[in-house]
Structures are given as structure tokens and as C-alpha cells.
Design an enzyme around this catalytic site. Structure first.
Site, PDB file in Angstrom:
ATOM      1  N   GLU A 119       1.059  -0.937  -0.013  1.00 34.41           N
ATOM      2  CA  GLU A 119       0.034   0.047  -0.039  1.00 34.41           C
ATOM      3  C   GLU A 119       0.732   1.120   0.085  1.00 34.41           C
ATOM      4  OE1 GLU A 119      -3.051  -0.185   3.208  1.00 34.41           O
ATOM      5  OE2 GLU A 119      -3.712  -1.977   2.254  1.00 34.41           O
ATOM      6  N   HIS A 233      -8.490   9.955   3.033  1.00 29.63           N
ATOM      7  CA  HIS A 233      -7.979   8.707   2.025  1.00 29.63           C
ATOM      8  C   HIS A 233      -8.375   9.200   0.869  1.00 29.63           C
ATOM      9  CE1 HIS A 233      -7.786   4.727   0.354  1.00 29.63           C
ATOM     10  NE2 HIS A 233      -7.581   4.419   1.441  1.00 29.63           N
ATOM     11  N   ARG A 282      -0.419   8.796   1.679  1.00 30.56           N
ATOM     12  CA  ARG A 282      -1.959   9.350   1.268  1.00 30.56           C
ATOM     13  C   ARG A 282      -1.921  10.730   1.190  1.00 30.56           C
ATOM     14  NH1 ARG A 282      -4.820   4.982   5.186  1.00 30.56           N
ATOM     15  NH2 ARG A 282      -4.804   3.144   3.935  1.00 30.56           N
ATOM     16  N   HIS A 346     -10.532  10.366   6.810  1.00 33.02           N
ATOM     17  CA  HIS A 346     -10.425   8.839   7.100  1.00 33.02           C
ATOM     18  C   HIS A 346      -9.889   8.504   8.230  1.00 33.02           C
ATOM     19  CE1 HIS A 346      -9.575   4.751   5.905  1.00 33.02           C
ATOM     20  NE2 HIS A 346      -8.443   4.737   6.079  1.00 33.02           N
ATOM     21  N   ARG A 381      -0.185   9.031   8.895  1.00 31.22           N
ATOM     22  CA  ARG A 381      -0.292   7.603   9.061  1.00 31.22           C
ATOM     23  C   ARG A 381       0.064   6.921   7.946  1.00 31.22           C
ATOM     24  NH1 ARG A 381      -3.929   3.282   8.878  1.00 31.22           N
ATOM     25  NH2 ARG A 381      -5.673   4.605   7.628  1.00 31.22           N
TER      26      ARG A 381
END
Length: 530
Positions: A119, A233, A282, A346, A381
Site C-alpha cells: 500500500e 483517504h 496518502r 479517513h 499515518r
């Protein structure tokens, strides 16, 4: 005075991965534990987590290492992660995942062991998953069915942390579904209330994520930090500009399997933006989408597209059943047409300041999971680190709680807080203001506009809606105060009037509440000592 009273040695507020792990472990020592949730048992952020758990099993993961995972996490954190917290949580992660498996969790596996994907922000395939894209649901299922799960009160909105005259947390007040107010006395209180996505008009979070734990901690006198870092997100299913509240997530793992972001003209959104391309962190991807849409490519200003047509249909259906179902619900066939997506609130990277055992600055009060600020996430994060943090911190809090209970404290000289309740009529307007002025791209004028308009309007009516409205108002004001104080751009906090990162700002903004007045300062986190 409360309408009724009860008692438990430990009260855990929240039923996500952190709260359930902590509660089960503490109960196993013989300590009485009571779980509280305002919704159903599985109505937690954990249940909706699609991506997976980022974890490295040391020598068994060829081409990867815990050190590489630590490095990727620190890079994503933009200089604000606590290196000690990062090292501890990621090093203890493999054992915590093994413990979860021992409790019955089943992760997807192949002939060579657990299947892994990659990811955004990760330099290796280290994200394990369950049910393709239903990892959180499987974790929630396994914990709720685990041996030793303690008693639980559902449908009980926790109002506030109750302290005694010495300032120690000695219980909570709750609002039951029948409208009565209860006092639950305890020797320790654990906040595991999850996130605050509903501060904004559109979010991936379930309806319960209204910043309750943040507001309760502020009113209890705890220090909070890094509140300005709300992660958006980048790929949330776009179903229309007027749709509010919870929106389906299109997991980052779809890009890990080869999908790419394109605008309405078919041009690649991430081309030339970042070395990792569509798998950049992100904050980078969300900002790139926002900037692309500002130019209204193809006449479209509110969404881009995720082109997953290059993924074999059988692979997509097997790996992403949740995404497939969400697309089908709105008439999208991801095998033949690009998926419309847009950023949405998110994950909240900041929260209640804790040490590495979940202790807050208020004696007897602990915080774990998304509501806490351990220092793992910093300014942004890294994908799939949150479930791991919940597991590890749930275990660590449980390891110290039984021996730190102060049964001899005075729980009779209580300071009962006033009922947190305000009119819920302005909730939609407040969320729209937060999205417009405290979303991706902020400036002093917009933040001031939002801060001036978002106000709690007191009411004597006590309901879940009015309590949530009060909590949303306070949490919004705290986030806005932190965003005003951070006069730079870092991680998922982007100030258009201060577009560059400032080296002397690589420290946290702390927010506290005294006598109903919020204050901020930079630097000292006011941590408790381990």
C-alpha cells in the site's frame, strides 16, 4: 444526581480492536471489566478497515525487515513521529498478530504462507489481509467471539469521565437508551472510542465516529496533540456531490494490485508527482487529486477516477469483494469502467497524549487506538499501521492496568460533570464548514471563519444526537485551534498561506481545555512518565 449507579474495576469505552484486546487481556487477570459502546458491539471503525495489517515477521519475510518498516513509517510521519513509539509498536507487532491468530482470526494465505500486498508509502509487500478487503470485519469477529470477552453495555452513550477531588479518573457517566443517566464507578477508565471522521461532511468512518473520546478527554483535563493532522483517504467511492456522511472506501490495495488514478480526460494524476507514483503516501495523493481538480479537467471539479480495468476480473472479485459490492450498488463495473473516487476524511493521526502504555496526563485515565496520540503516526499515518497499533497498545495497556489500579482512592468525593449537550440542528452546517476550511488546503482566513461559526448551542435535551453535537463542536474547535497554531505545511496538514515545511516546527501542537477555554502550546507534550 445520576438516576442509577454501577461499578466495575475497569471501564473500557469502545469496541474496536484496541478496546476489545485490552478488555479481554485485563479480564484474564481476574480484574472486573465492563465494555461500553453507544452502538452495536461491532459498530466500530475497526469493522470497516479494508486494507489490512502492516507487519513484518522478521527473517521469514524475505526482502523486508522491521527496520525498513520503521523507516517507511518515519518518512510518512513527516518528522513528527516519536521514534521510540515507532520502534516499539512495529517490533512488537508480529507477536501481537500471532496472539490475534491464536484468538481465531483468519488471514488470507497461499501455499507459501500469508498473502501480502503493498500500500501507499510502503517499500515492500508487508500488508496481510483477510477476506480480500474485509480485514477489519474479520478482526472484529474474532475478538467479539474470543474466549474471556467481558460484559458489555451496548446502546449506552458515555457522557464524560468522572474525577474525584484529587483529579483522578474514577468512573464515567452514561446516557442509556431509555434517557436515564447512570454513574459507573471504576478504578480506571480506558478510552478506545476510535476516530472523528464525522467532523467533516464526507468520511469513510461509521456513524459512531464523532470525536467523543477527544471531547471527553479535553473536558477531563487531558492533553491532546497533533489534532491538525486529519488524514484524507484519496480513493473514496464518489456517489454524488450532495451525498453526506459515511461513504464506501476503495482500499489502497487496489492501487497495490496495479490500478491507477486518472482525471476526466484520462490523464494520469500521479505522473511526475512522487517517486512512488500511485502508491505515494496518502497525504501526497490526496493533495495531488485536490490540485488536479482545481483545474476542472474535462469540466469535472469534484472527483477523479481509479482505473482498475487492468486487473483481471477474477482477481478483482476475489481480492476486493467489498469494493466490488459497493461499486455494484451504484451501477459501476470496475472491470470495464473506471471507478469515480474523491478524498474524504479517513483517519485522525492525533489524539489524547499517552505514553507507551496508554497512560494519559490524567491519573487513572488511559487512551488506546485511534483516539490516542502515541507518536506512531506523526503528521501522516502510514497505510495499515493503525490496526497494528490498536493490537499492540491494547496489549500494553492491559499489561500495566491490573497493577496500577488504586482501590484505596476516594471515589465518594466526586466531581460530577455537567451534561454535555447542545442543539444538533447546526451539525450539517458545521461539517460543511470543516470540509470547506479545514480539509485539504487551509488558510488563516478560512480557519477563522470556521472557528467563529462552529459554536455549541446549549440545550437541556439529553439524547445521543445532542451529546454528539456537543462533542463534535468541541473537537472541531480543538482541531481548528491546532491548525491555526501550525503555520507551515507538513504531512496531511496543508496551509496554502504557509505552503512550505518549517524546520523549527518539527514539534507537536498541544491542545488543552481549562474551565471551558481551549489553549495551545508548542513543544512539551506533558507526558506522564512510564
Amino acid at each position: 444526581m445520576p438516576d442509577w449507579e454501577a461499578r466495575s474495576q475497569v471501564v473500557v469505552v469502545g469496541t474496536g480492536v484496541a478496546g476489545l484486546t485490552c478488555a479481554i487481556d485485563v479480564a484474564a487477570t481476574g480484574v472486573s471489566v465492563l465494555l461500553l459502546t453507544k452502538g452495536a458491539p461491532d459498530e466500530a471503525n475497526t469493522y470497516w478497515a479494508q486494507g489490512g495489517v502492516a507487519v513484518v515477521r522478521n527473517e521469514r519475510d524475505a526482502g523486508d525487515s522491521v527496520g525498513a518498516h520503521i523507516y517507511d513509517t518515519l518518512v510518512a510521519g513527516g518528522g513528527l513521529s516519536d521514534a521510540a513509539a515507532v520502534g516499539m509498536i512495529l517490533t512488537e507487532g508480529p507477536a501481537a498478530v500471532a496472539g490475534l491468530v491464536a484468538r481465531g482470526a483468519h488471514f488470507d494465505a497461499g501455499p507459501d504462507g500469508l498473502l501480502r500486498t503493498r500500500e501507499g508509502g510502503h517499500s515492500a509487500n508487508r500488508v496481510i489481509h483477510a477476506g480480500g478487503d474485509a480485514t477489519g470485519a474479520e478482526i472484529e469477529r474474532s475478538l467479539l467471539s474470543a474466549d474471556g470477552l467481558p460484559g458489555m453495555l451496548t446502546g449506552h452513550q458515555v457522557l464524560d469521565v468522572v474525577r474525584n477531588a484529587a483529579g483522578r479518573a474514577v468512573g464515567v457517566t452514561v446516557l442509556a437508551e431509555d434517557g436515564t443517566v447512570g454513574l459507573i464507578r471504576a478504578d480506571a477508565v480506558v478510552l478506545a472510542t476510535g476516530g472523528a471522521g464525522h467532523l467533516y461532511a464526507a468520511t469513510t468512518n461509521p456513524d459512531v465516529a464523532t470525536g467523543d473520546g477527544l471531547a471527553m478527554a479535553l473536558r477531563a483535563g487531558a492533553a491532546l496533540a497533533d489534532l491538525e493532522f486529519m488524514q484524507f483517504h484519496p480513493t473514496v467511492l464518489f456517489t454524488g456531490g450532495g451525498v453526506r456522511g459515511h461513504r464506501p472506501l476503495v482500499t489502497e490495495a487496489v492501487r497495490g494490485e496495479g490500478a491507477v488514478l486518472i482525471d476526466a480526460t484520462g490523464a494520469r494524476v500521479m505522473a511526475g508527482v512522487h517517486p512512488l507514483g500511485d502508491l505515494a503516501p496518502r497525504d501526497v495523493v490526496s493533495l495531488a487529486i485536490t490540485r488536479r481538480l482545481a483545474g476542472a479537467p474535462g469540466g469535472v471539479r469534484d472527483h477523479v477516477f481509479l482505473d482498475a480495468t487492468g486487473i483481471a476480473p477474477d482477481v478483482f472479485a476475489r481480492r476486493f469483494p467489498t469494493v466490488s459490492a459497493a461499486c455494484a450498488d451504484v451501477g459501476i463495473d470496475p472491470n470495464t469502467q473506471p471507478i469515480p473516487v474523491a478524498p474524504a476524511a479517513h483517519y485522525h493521526c492525533g489524539g489524547v497524549v499517552t505514553d507507551l502504555f496508554g497512560r494519559t496526563t490524567v491519573p487513572g485515565l488511559y487512551a488506546i487506538g485511534e483516539v490516542a496520540r502515541t507518536g506512531l503516526h506523526g503528521a501522516n499515518r502510514l497505510a495499515s499501521n493503525s490496526l497494528l497499533e490498536g493490537l499492540v497498545m491494547g496489549e500494553r495497556a492491559a499489561a500495566v492496568l491490573p497493577r496500577e489500579l488504586e482501590t484505596g482512592h476516594d471515589d465518594h468525593d466526586l466531581v460530577l460533570p455537567e451534561l454535555p449537550s447542545c442543539s444538533a440542528e447546526g451539525r450539517d452546517d458545521a461539517q460543511a464548514l470543516m470540509s470547506a476550511h479545514a480539509g485539504i488546503g487551509r488558510d488563516a482566513a478560512g480557519l477563522a471563519t470556521a472557528a467563529a461559526a462552529i459554536r455549541a448551542r446549549p440545550t437541556t435535551t439529553a439524547s445521543r444526537a445532542t451529546v454528539e453535537a456537543a462533542n463534535l463542536a468541541l473537537a472541531s474547535q480543538a482541531l481548528l485551534a491546532a491548525a491555526v497554531a501550525r503555520t507551515e505545511s507538513r504531512g496531511c496538514h496543508v496551509r496554502t498561506d504557509f505552503p512550505a515545511a518549517s524546520p523549527d516546527r518539527a514539534t507537536s501542537v498541544v491542545v488543552e481545555c481549562r474551565d471551558g477555554i481551549l489553549s495551545t502550546h508548542v513543544g512539551d507534550l506533558g507526558r506522564v512518565t512510564a
